[in-house]
Every structure is written in structure tokens, then in C-alpha cells.
Motif scaffolding. Structure first.
Motif, PDB file in Angstrom:
ATOM      1  N   MET A  11       0.846  -1.196   0.000  1.00 51.70           N
ATOM      2  CA  MET A  11       0.000   0.000   0.000  1.00 51.70           C
ATOM      3  C   MET A  11       0.883   1.248   0.000  1.00 51.70           C
ATOM      4  O   MET A  11       1.817   1.361   0.786  1.00 51.70           O
ATOM      5  CB  MET A  11      -0.900   0.010   1.232  1.00 51.70           C
ATOM      6  CG  MET A  11      -1.842   1.208   1.290  1.00 51.70           C
ATOM      7  SD  MET A  11      -2.817   1.231   2.818  1.00 51.70           S
ATOM      8  CE  MET A  11      -3.765  -0.271   2.617  1.00 51.70           C
ATOM      9  N   SER A  12       0.590   2.164  -0.930  1.00 53.47           N
ATOM     10  CA  SER A  12       1.388   3.379  -1.017  1.00 53.47           C
ATOM     11  C   SER A  12       1.124   4.282   0.179  1.00 53.47           C
ATOM     12  O   SER A  12       0.100   4.180   0.866  1.00 53.47           O
ATOM     13  CB  SER A  12       1.070   4.126  -2.316  1.00 53.47           C
ATOM     14  OG  SER A  12      -0.275   4.573  -2.305  1.00 53.47           O
ATOM     15  N   GLU A  13       2.085   5.171   0.421  1.00 50.25           N
ATOM     16  CA  GLU A  13       1.951   6.089   1.561  1.00 50.25           C
ATOM     17  C   GLU A  13       0.783   7.040   1.381  1.00 50.25           C
ATOM     18  O   GLU A  13       0.068   7.358   2.339  1.00 50.25           O
ATOM     19  CB  GLU A  13       3.254   6.879   1.732  1.00 50.25           C
ATOM     20  CG  GLU A  13       3.244   7.800   2.949  1.00 50.25           C
ATOM     21  CD  GLU A  13       4.560   8.516   3.125  1.00 50.25           C
ATOM     22  OE1 GLU A  13       4.652   9.363   4.036  1.00 50.25           O
ATOM     23  OE2 GLU A  13       5.502   8.234   2.354  1.00 50.25           O
ATOM     24  N   THR A  14       0.561   7.494   0.135  1.00 51.93           N
ATOM     25  CA  THR A  14      -0.553   8.411  -0.119  1.00 51.93           C
ATOM     26  C   THR A  14      -1.899   7.743   0.182  1.00 51.93           C
ATOM     27  O   THR A  14      -2.780   8.333   0.823  1.00 51.93           O
ATOM     28  CB  THR A  14      -0.524   8.874  -1.582  1.00 51.93           C
ATOM     29  OG1 THR A  14       0.717   9.512  -1.855  1.00 51.93           O
ATOM     30  CG2 THR A  14      -1.664   9.857  -1.840  1.00 51.93           C
ATOM     31  N   ARG A  15      -2.042   6.499  -0.264  1.00 49.19           N
ATOM     32  CA  ARG A  15      -3.296   5.782  -0.015  1.00 49.19           C
ATOM     33  C   ARG A  15      -3.494   5.536   1.475  1.00 49.19           C
ATOM     34  O   ARG A  15      -4.610   5.646   1.990  1.00 49.19           O
ATOM     35  CB  ARG A  15      -3.284   4.469  -0.775  1.00 49.19           C
ATOM     36  CG  ARG A  15      -4.604   3.697  -0.675  1.00 49.19           C
ATOM     37  CD  ARG A  15      -4.541   2.424  -1.495  1.00 49.19           C
ATOM     38  NE  ARG A  15      -5.801   1.679  -1.400  1.00 49.19           N
ATOM     39  CZ  ARG A  15      -5.995   0.490  -1.971  1.00 49.19           C
ATOM     40  NH1 ARG A  15      -5.012  -0.075  -2.682  1.00 49.19           N
ATOM     41  NH2 ARG A  15      -7.162  -0.113  -1.841  1.00 49.19           N
ATOM     42  N   ARG A  16      -2.407   5.202   2.175  1.00 47.67           N
ATOM     43  CA  ARG A  16      -2.509   4.976   3.608  1.00 47.67           C
ATOM     44  C   ARG A  16      -2.925   6.258   4.336  1.00 47.67           C
ATOM     45  O   ARG A  16      -3.735   6.217   5.267  1.00 47.67           O
ATOM     46  CB  ARG A  16      -1.180   4.465   4.149  1.00 47.67           C
ATOM     47  CG  ARG A  16      -1.239   4.105   5.640  1.00 47.67           C
ATOM     48  CD  ARG A  16       0.033   3.444   6.132  1.00 47.67           C
ATOM     49  NE  ARG A  16       1.165   4.365   6.094  1.00 47.67           N
ATOM     50  CZ  ARG A  16       2.189   4.256   5.246  1.00 47.67           C
ATOM     51  NH1 ARG A  16       2.203   3.270   4.366  1.00 47.67           N
ATOM     52  NH2 ARG A  16       3.178   5.118   5.274  1.00 47.67           N
ATOM     53  N   ASN A  17      -2.382   7.382   3.914  1.00 48.24           N
ATOM     54  CA  ASN A  17      -2.743   8.659   4.538  1.00 48.24           C
ATOM     55  C   ASN A  17      -4.219   8.987   4.327  1.00 48.24           C
ATOM     56  O   ASN A  17      -4.899   9.488   5.234  1.00 48.24           O
ATOM     57  CB  ASN A  17      -1.870   9.781   3.982  1.00 48.24           C
ATOM     58  CG  ASN A  17      -0.423   9.657   4.411  1.00 48.24           C
ATOM     59  OD1 ASN A  17      -0.122   9.017   5.423  1.00 48.24           O
ATOM     60  ND2 ASN A  17       0.485  10.249   3.654  1.00 48.24           N
ATOM     61  N   TRP A  18      -4.719   8.699   3.117  1.00 46.21           N
ATOM     62  CA  TRP A  18      -6.130   8.943   2.845  1.00 46.21           C
ATOM     63  C   TRP A  18      -7.024   8.041   3.699  1.00 46.21           C
ATOM     64  O   TRP A  18      -8.063   8.464   4.211  1.00 46.21           O
ATOM     65  CB  TRP A  18      -6.433   8.725   1.364  1.00 46.21           C
ATOM     66  CG  TRP A  18      -6.157   9.933   0.519  1.00 46.21           C
ATOM     67  CD1 TRP A  18      -5.123  10.103  -0.349  1.00 46.21           C
ATOM     68  CD2 TRP A  18      -6.908  11.139   0.483  1.00 46.21           C
ATOM     69  NE1 TRP A  18      -5.172  11.342  -0.930  1.00 46.21           N
ATOM     70  CE2 TRP A  18      -6.264  12.005  -0.448  1.00 46.21           C
ATOM     71  CE3 TRP A  18      -8.055  11.590   1.131  1.00 46.21           C
ATOM     72  CZ2 TRP A  18      -6.748  13.286  -0.730  1.00 46.21           C
ATOM     73  CZ3 TRP A  18      -8.538  12.864   0.845  1.00 46.21           C
ATOM     74  CH2 TRP A  18      -7.884  13.693  -0.070  1.00 46.21           C
ATOM     75  N   LEU A  19      -6.616   6.780   3.844  1.00 51.35           N
ATOM     76  CA  LEU A  19      -7.404   5.863   4.665  1.00 51.35           C
ATOM     77  C   LEU A  19      -7.404   6.294   6.133  1.00 51.35           C
ATOM     78  O   LEU A  19      -8.423   6.183   6.823  1.00 51.35           O
ATOM     79  CB  LEU A  19      -6.844   4.441   4.529  1.00 51.35           C
ATOM     80  CG  LEU A  19      -7.074   3.752   3.172  1.00 51.35           C
ATOM     81  CD1 LEU A  19      -6.376   2.400   3.135  1.00 51.35           C
ATOM     82  CD2 LEU A  19      -8.570   3.602   2.892  1.00 51.35           C
ATOM     83  N   LEU A  20      -6.267   6.766   6.616  1.00 52.55           N
ATOM     84  CA  LEU A  20      -6.194   7.227   7.998  1.00 52.55           C
ATOM     85  C   LEU A  20      -7.029   8.498   8.209  1.00 52.55           C
ATOM     86  O   LEU A  20      -7.569   8.726   9.296  1.00 52.55           O
ATOM     87  CB  LEU A  20      -4.738   7.498   8.389  1.00 52.55           C
ATOM     88  CG  LEU A  20      -3.828   6.267   8.518  1.00 52.55           C
ATOM     89  CD1 LEU A  20      -2.382   6.682   8.752  1.00 52.55           C
ATOM     90  CD2 LEU A  20      -4.311   5.361   9.651  1.00 52.55           C
ATOM     91  N   SER A  21      -7.119   9.309   7.156  1.00 52.49           N
ATOM     92  CA  SER A  21      -7.884  10.559   7.258  1.00 52.49           C
ATOM     93  C   SER A  21      -9.371  10.357   7.001  1.00 52.49           C
ATOM     94  O   SER A  21     -10.165  11.263   7.286  1.00 52.49           O
ATOM     95  CB  SER A  21      -7.341  11.587   6.255  1.00 52.49           C
ATOM     96  OG  SER A  21      -5.965  11.822   6.460  1.00 52.49           O
ATOM     97  N   ALA A  22      -9.752   9.205   6.464  1.00 54.75           N
ATOM     98  CA  ALA A  22     -11.144   8.974   6.065  1.00 54.75           C
ATOM     99  C   ALA A  22     -12.141   9.160   7.204  1.00 54.75           C
ATOM    100  O   ALA A  22     -13.166   9.830   7.015  1.00 54.75           O
ATOM    101  CB  ALA A  22     -11.289   7.581   5.451  1.00 54.75           C
ATOM    102  N   PRO A  23     -11.917   8.612   8.406  1.00 56.12           N
ATOM    103  CA  PRO A  23     -12.905   8.823   9.477  1.00 56.12           C
ATOM    104  C   PRO A  23     -13.130  10.296   9.801  1.00 56.12           C
ATOM    105  O   PRO A  23     -14.272  10.724   9.980  1.00 56.12           O
ATOM    106  CB  PRO A  23     -12.293   8.064  10.665  1.00 56.12           C
ATOM    107  CG  PRO A  23     -11.410   7.043  10.049  1.00 56.12           C
ATOM    108  CD  PRO A  23     -10.847   7.683   8.832  1.00 56.12           C
ATOM    109  N   GLY A  24     -12.040  11.061   9.862  1.00 54.79           N
ATOM    110  CA  GLY A  24     -12.182  12.480  10.140  1.00 54.79           C
ATOM    111  C   GLY A  24     -12.910  13.214   9.032  1.00 54.79           C
ATOM    112  O   GLY A  24     -13.723  14.103   9.288  1.00 54.79           O
ATOM    113  N   LEU A  25     -12.619  12.862   7.773  1.00 58.12           N
ATOM    114  CA  LEU A  25     -13.279  13.499   6.642  1.00 58.12           C
ATOM    115  C   LEU A  25     -14.767  13.177   6.613  1.00 58.12           C
ATOM    116  O   LEU A  25     -15.597  14.045   6.322  1.00 58.12           O
ATOM    117  CB  LEU A  25     -12.618  13.064   5.341  1.00 58.12           C
ATOM    118  CG  LEU A  25     -11.167  13.517   5.119  1.00 58.12           C
ATOM    119  CD1 LEU A  25     -10.593  12.892   3.853  1.00 58.12           C
ATOM    120  CD2 LEU A  25     -11.089  15.040   5.060  1.00 58.12           C
ATOM    121  N   VAL A  26     -15.111  11.924   6.913  1.00 57.56           N
ATOM    122  CA  VAL A  26     -16.523  11.546   6.961  1.00 57.56           C
ATOM    123  C   VAL A  26     -17.250  12.298   8.064  1.00 57.56           C
ATOM    124  O   VAL A  26     -18.364  12.804   7.866  1.00 57.56           O
ATOM    125  CB  VAL A  26     -16.659  10.016   7.153  1.00 57.56           C
ATOM    126  CG1 VAL A  26     -18.120   9.641   7.401  1.00 57.56           C
ATOM    127  CG2 VAL A  26     -16.116   9.283   5.937  1.00 57.56           C
TER     128      VAL A  26
END
Length: 284
Positions: A1-16
Motif C-alpha cells: 500500500m502506497s503512503e498516499t493511499r494509507r494517509n487517505w485511509l487514515l484521514s477517512a474517518p475524520g473526513l466523513v
């Protein structure tokens, strides 16, 4: 998993969470503002810009908007004039007294805004502490009208908002280089010159963030203007409340609220750009 994708996944709960709690209500408010209203039939399903045209075409609302932004601007300026020196003094204190001062600054934030504003209503009333003291000292013969005025709103809002300015400027000054002040002092600069030419430029990032917070919160404040200003010094927030709870014209109230949001964002972006240019000149 790329770092960019991991960052987006980690940020997903906050964004939702951000989208659900902020973006969705704003969209719903905007849609509501496009509906029409009939005093006998209530909210109608037809869509159009009629509410915005009604607000923009009525001079009464221009007066309300002007009063609101004038109060927010004066409150912000006073908070800057108070917050920058206080933050500087806090920086010079010993750790023990600095901790005490931090408690003094944030202490009012632990008390409800309504309670603090009611306290100011008692102080500023015709038979309040200020007027009674001035009358007993023989300085005035009749009480000075401070309640239900824009000036009274500003006084109460400054008390509510100044902790945000102090904390923002203090955080900025903590990152400043203390050697700059010592260098200016060694070159013969006085305390006033050091504060104006060294401290203030280094505090500009904190002044920017603090002023944005204070201005936006002051422009949208409801409890303090409602209690201190009453019906005679209405601001946008109390006008929106009257439309929602008084006349039940929710679409018009939503339109006023959206115009307030757009106006505040426009002012904040312009002010942010202006101060950023100033900071770039100072740093450059």
C-alpha cells in the motif's frame, strides 16, 4: 500500500465526520434557502433565488450586516490591542507565574458564554455597578445607556473573545527567536521600540490566526448580542433567529445565514492574504 493511499485511509474517518457534521447541514441549509415561503401555507417546494434577492434588495438588511461586521471588526481590533501585550508579558514571566496567568486567561472559557454575558448585563445596566459607581462619585447625574447598544455588545464580546487572541499570539511568540530582542536592546532600542519593531512582527502569524478566530466568532455570535443588544441593536445572528422562531420564515432565515457565511469567509480570505503578504515582507 502506497503512503498516499494509507494517509487517505487514515484521514477517512475524520473526513466523513467533517462531512456529516458540517458539509451536509450547509448543503441542506442552502437548499432550504432556495424555497419560497407563504405565511398561510408555510414552506413551498418551488425553487428560486427570491430570498436572496429580497435580502440584497432591502436596505434594512444592509444596516444589520453593517452593524454586525462593525461590531466584529472593533472587537477584533480591541482583542489584538489587549492580546499582544498580555501574550508578551506571559512570555517574560517565570514558569510558575506563567502557569498561573494561563489559568487566568483560559479560566473564563470554562464558564458558559450565557453566564458571562448575564454578568455583563448586570454590570452595564442603568442600575448596574458602573452607573452606580459613576453616580456616587458625582461624575454623572443620569445613568449612561450601555445596555441595548453596539458598544455594550463590543465590551461583552471582548471579554468572551480575548482569551482566543492571547493564546494564539502566545503560541506564535513561543516560536520566536529571543535573541532578536536582546540584539535590539544591545543596539540601544527602548522597550517600546523593541515591542513595535521586533515583537509585533514576530507575533504576526498569531495575530492572523487569532484575528480570524475572533472576527468569525464575533460576526456569528448569538447569545451575547441577544442579551446585551436585545431588540434595539440587532445583528445577523439574532435576525436569523427571529426569522426561524418568530415569523417561521425558515427559507429567508437560511438565506440570511448563507449570506453571512459567504461574507465572513470572503473577509477572512482577504484578511488572510493581506497579513500573509505582510509576513512575507517581514521575513523576507
Amino acid at each position: 500500500m502506497s503512503e498516499t493511499r494509507r494517509n487517505w485511509l487514515l484521514s477517512a474517518p475524520g473526513l466523513v465526520l467533517f462531512g456529516v457534521l458540517l458539509f451536509v447541514p450547509l448543503v441542506m441549509t442552502f437548499i432550504l434557502s432556495l424555497n419560497s415561503f407563504d405565511f398561510y401555507g408555510g414552506i413551498r417546494s418551488d425553487i428560486g433565488p427570491g430570498n436572496y434577492l429580497a435580502v440584497l434588495g432591502d436596505g434594512y438588511y444592509y444596516t444589520i450586516f453593517g452593524r454586525t461586521f462593525a461590531i466584529a471588526l472593533v472587537t477584533t481590533v480591541i482583542c489584538v490591542l489587549i492580546g499582544v501585550p498580555v501574550a508578551w508579558f506571559m512570555l517574560k514571566m517565570t514558569p510558575f507565574w506563567r502557569s498561573i496567568m494561563v489559568l487566568v486567561v483560559i479560566g473564563p472559557l470554562l464558564i458558559s458564554v450565557v453566564v458571562r454575558t448575564l454578568g455583563w448585563a448586570i454590570i452595564l445596566g442603568n442600575k448596574g455597578i458602573v452607573n452606580d459607581a459613576l453616580i456616587h462619585l458625582g461624575l454623572i447625574e443620569r445613568p449612561i445607556k450601555m445596555m441595548f447598544t453596539s458598544g455594550g455588545i463590543v465590551v461583552a464580546l471582548v471579554h468572551v473573545m480575548v482569551p482566543f487572541m492571547v493564546l494564539a499570539v502566545w503560541a506564535a511568540l513561543q516560536r520566536a527567536d529571543p535573541a532578536a530582542e536582546r540584539a535590539a536592546e544591545s543596539l540601544g532600542a527602548g522597550a517600546v521600540t523593541i515591542f513595535r519593531r521586533v515583537v509585533v512582527p514576530q507575533a504576526l502569524p498569531g495575530i492572523l490566526s487569532g484575528s480570524l478566530i475572533v472576527f468569525s466568532m464575533s460576526a456569528s455570535a448569538f447569545a451575547t448580542p441577544a442579551i446585551i443588544g436585545g431588540r434595539r441593536a440587532k445583528v445577523i445572528a439574532t435576525t436569523v433567529y427571529d426569522e426561524f422562531m418568530g415569523t417561521l420564515n425558515w427559507p429567508l432565515g437560511a438565506a440570511i445565514a448563507m449570506l453571512l457565511l459567504v461574507s465572513v469567509v470572503a473577509v477572512m480570505l482577504a484578511w488572510n492574504r493581506l497579513v500573509e503578504r505582510r509576513v512575507e515582507k517581514v521575513i523576507g
